[in-house]
Design an enzyme around this catalytic site. Structure first.
Site, mmCIF file in Angstrom:
data_model
loop_
_atom_site.group_PDB
_atom_site.id
_atom_site.type_symbol
_atom_site.label_atom_id
_atom_site.label_comp_id
_atom_site.label_asym_id
_atom_site.label_seq_id
_atom_site.Cartn_x
_atom_site.Cartn_y
_atom_site.Cartn_z
ATOM 1 N N PRO A 148 0.783 -1.242 0.000
ATOM 2 C CA PRO A 148 0.000 0.000 0.000
ATOM 3 C C PRO A 148 0.814 1.291 0.000
ATOM 4 C CG PRO A 148 0.038 -0.977 2.188
ATOM 5 C CD PRO A 148 0.767 -1.927 1.292
ATOM 6 N N ASP B 252 3.404 1.211 -11.859
ATOM 7 C CA ASP B 252 2.227 2.086 -11.793
ATOM 8 C C ASP B 252 2.484 3.286 -10.880
ATOM 9 O OD1 ASP B 252 0.780 0.526 -13.475
ATOM 10 O OD2 ASP B 252 -0.385 -0.487 -11.926
ATOM 11 N N LYS C 133 -1.733 5.199 -14.775
ATOM 12 C CA LYS C 133 -2.978 4.647 -14.235
ATOM 13 C C LYS C 133 -3.564 5.430 -13.074
ATOM 14 C CE LYS C 133 -3.317 0.213 -15.974
ATOM 15 N NZ LYS C 133 -3.435 -1.029 -15.386
ATOM 16 N N GLY D 186 0.781 -1.347 -7.379
ATOM 17 C CA GLY D 186 0.437 -1.010 -6.001
ATOM 18 C C GLY D 186 -0.413 -2.108 -5.375
ATOM 19 N N GLY D 187 -0.272 -2.296 -4.066
ATOM 20 C CA GLY D 187 -1.104 -3.271 -3.356
ATOM 21 C C GLY D 187 -0.845 -4.686 -3.824
ATOM 22 N N ASP D 188 -1.913 -5.383 -4.171
ATOM 23 C CA ASP D 188 -1.825 -6.765 -4.668
ATOM 24 C C ASP D 188 -2.204 -6.770 -6.155
ATOM 25 O OD1 ASP D 188 -1.907 -9.839 -3.778
ATOM 26 O OD2 ASP D 188 -3.439 -9.457 -5.301
ATOM 27 N N ILE E 6 -5.914 -7.696 -6.959
ATOM 28 C CA ILE E 6 -7.054 -7.003 -6.348
ATOM 29 C C ILE E 6 -7.178 -5.632 -6.999
ATOM 30 C CG2 ILE E 6 -8.040 -6.073 -4.208
ATOM 31 C CD1 ILE E 6 -6.976 -8.494 -2.791
ATOM 32 N N THR F 292 -2.716 -5.700 0.146
ATOM 33 C CA THR F 292 -3.682 -4.833 -0.522
ATOM 34 C C THR F 292 -4.009 -3.623 0.360
ATOM 35 O OG1 THR F 292 -5.742 -4.841 -1.762
ATOM 36 C CG2 THR F 292 -5.760 -6.050 0.314
ATOM 37 N N ALA F 293 -4.436 -2.536 -0.306
ATOM 38 C CA ALA F 293 -4.655 -1.270 0.403
ATOM 39 C C ALA F 293 -5.604 -1.435 1.593
ATOM 40 C CB ALA F 293 -5.196 -0.226 -0.572
ATOM 41 N N MET G 216 -11.229 3.031 -5.117
ATOM 42 C CA MET G 216 -11.484 3.954 -6.238
ATOM 43 C C MET G 216 -12.882 4.560 -6.167
ATOM 44 S SD MET G 216 -9.778 1.663 -9.265
ATOM 45 C CE MET G 216 -10.314 0.089 -8.602
#
Ligand SMILES: C[S@@+](CC[C@H](N)C(=O)[O-])C[C@H]1O[C@@H](n2cnc3c(N)ncnc32)[C@H](O)[C@@H]1O
Length: 265
Positions: free
Chosen positions: A20, A43, A65, A96-98, A101, A126-127, A178
């Site tokens: 994250p 990204d 992105k 970013g994150g996973d 996901i 993940t975030a 998002m």
């Protein structure tokens, strides 16, 4: 690269989760793959201190992105990964994150497989998991949330198409990625589908980064609170009774620090 630290293979694309934001949340495997990469496609949510691990000689490609600002469209990213792997490079696709996901890692893996290329996925934090840990919101809790739902609030044709009835159920935590641009719609739909206006809700921006900020509120008042705080993406919306546990933790932290109650820090 030769030697015992070499865990990557030429001509293979590693879809790597960068976590994250906090570089310390990178997995050991991710760090070692980045350090041995010959090409890295990354990204915008990948932090600068993680990018510093990329060898100076490696090719770097920024894929962008941010919402509404894609440096490269997805099909071009897919083609680029295929081309780099066909050159026989050790390729890291850093996300970013996973990667699986809300990261379009599935599409990239399918494109590589369709081209007959090898692809390995390295999960990242993940975030939602990072944010929950960072602000003391346990995403599940025996007494409050037996179900955890991750959803995307990405606007399409100015609307969000989600199963509102399912998201408005009690005893669950809903984390929306998002979703900031659609916050009004999300709160309105959840209320219309029976979620009580007093249900605790928070928005957390930049979780696990030095810029982490957020607000605690309830589903009835969240849009106004977020607009007043001026929160921007990247941010997560967290909805459910467990949010109150995070709020109590923030209050306790403020009391310990001798401060009044403020936004999530
Ligand atoms: C394209 S999705 C990528 C998600 C990523 N694959 C993951 O597993 O976290 C981008 C969204 O993730 C969320 N996000 C990513 N990093 C975040 C962070 N540090 N704090 C809050 N939200 C974050 C935001 O909702 C952002 O708009």
């Amino acid at each position: 690269m030769e030697g015992e630290r070499d865990i990557s293979r030429r001509g293979c694309v590693y879809l790597v989760g960068a976590g994250p934001g906090d570089p310390e949340l990178l997995t050991l495997k991710a760090a070692r793959l980045i350090e041995s990469a010959e090409a890295v496609v990354y990204d915008h949510l990948v932090g600068k201190s993680i990018l510093k691990l990329i060898p100076a000689a490696a090719r770097r490609v920024y894929a962008g992105k941010e919402a509404g600002n894609h440096a490269l469209p997805q099909h071009e990213i897919n083609q680029l990964l295929v081309a780099l792997a066909r050159e026989g490079l050790r390729v890291v696709r850093l996300k970013g994150g996973d990667p699986f996901i809300f990261g379009r890692g599935g599409e990239e893996m399918q494109a590589l497989q369709a081209a007959g290329l090898r692809c390995e996925v390295v999960p990242g934090i993940t975030a939602a998991a990072g944010a929950g840990a960072a602000v003391g919101i346990p995403l599940t809790h025996r007494e409050h949330a037996q179900t955890l739902v991750f959803a995307t609030g990405h606007l399409k044709d100015d609307t969000v198409d989600l199963d509102w009835e399912a998201l408005a159920r009690p005893n669950q935590t809903v984390v929306i990625y998002m979703g900031l641009g659609a916050l009004d719609i999300i709160c309105r739909e959840l209320l219309a589908h029976g979620l009580p206006a007093g249900t605790p809700a928070a928005v957390i921006h930049g979780a696990t980064t030095p810029g982490q900020r957020g607000v605690y509120s309830s589903i009835g008042t969240l849009p106004a609170a977020v607009s007043e705080a001026g929160l921007r993406p990247p941010a997560l919306i967290v909805i459910g009774d467990v949010v109150a546990i995070g709020e109590a933790a923030a209050q306790a932290a403020c009391t310990l620090a001798g401060q009044g109650m403020g936004p999530v820090q």
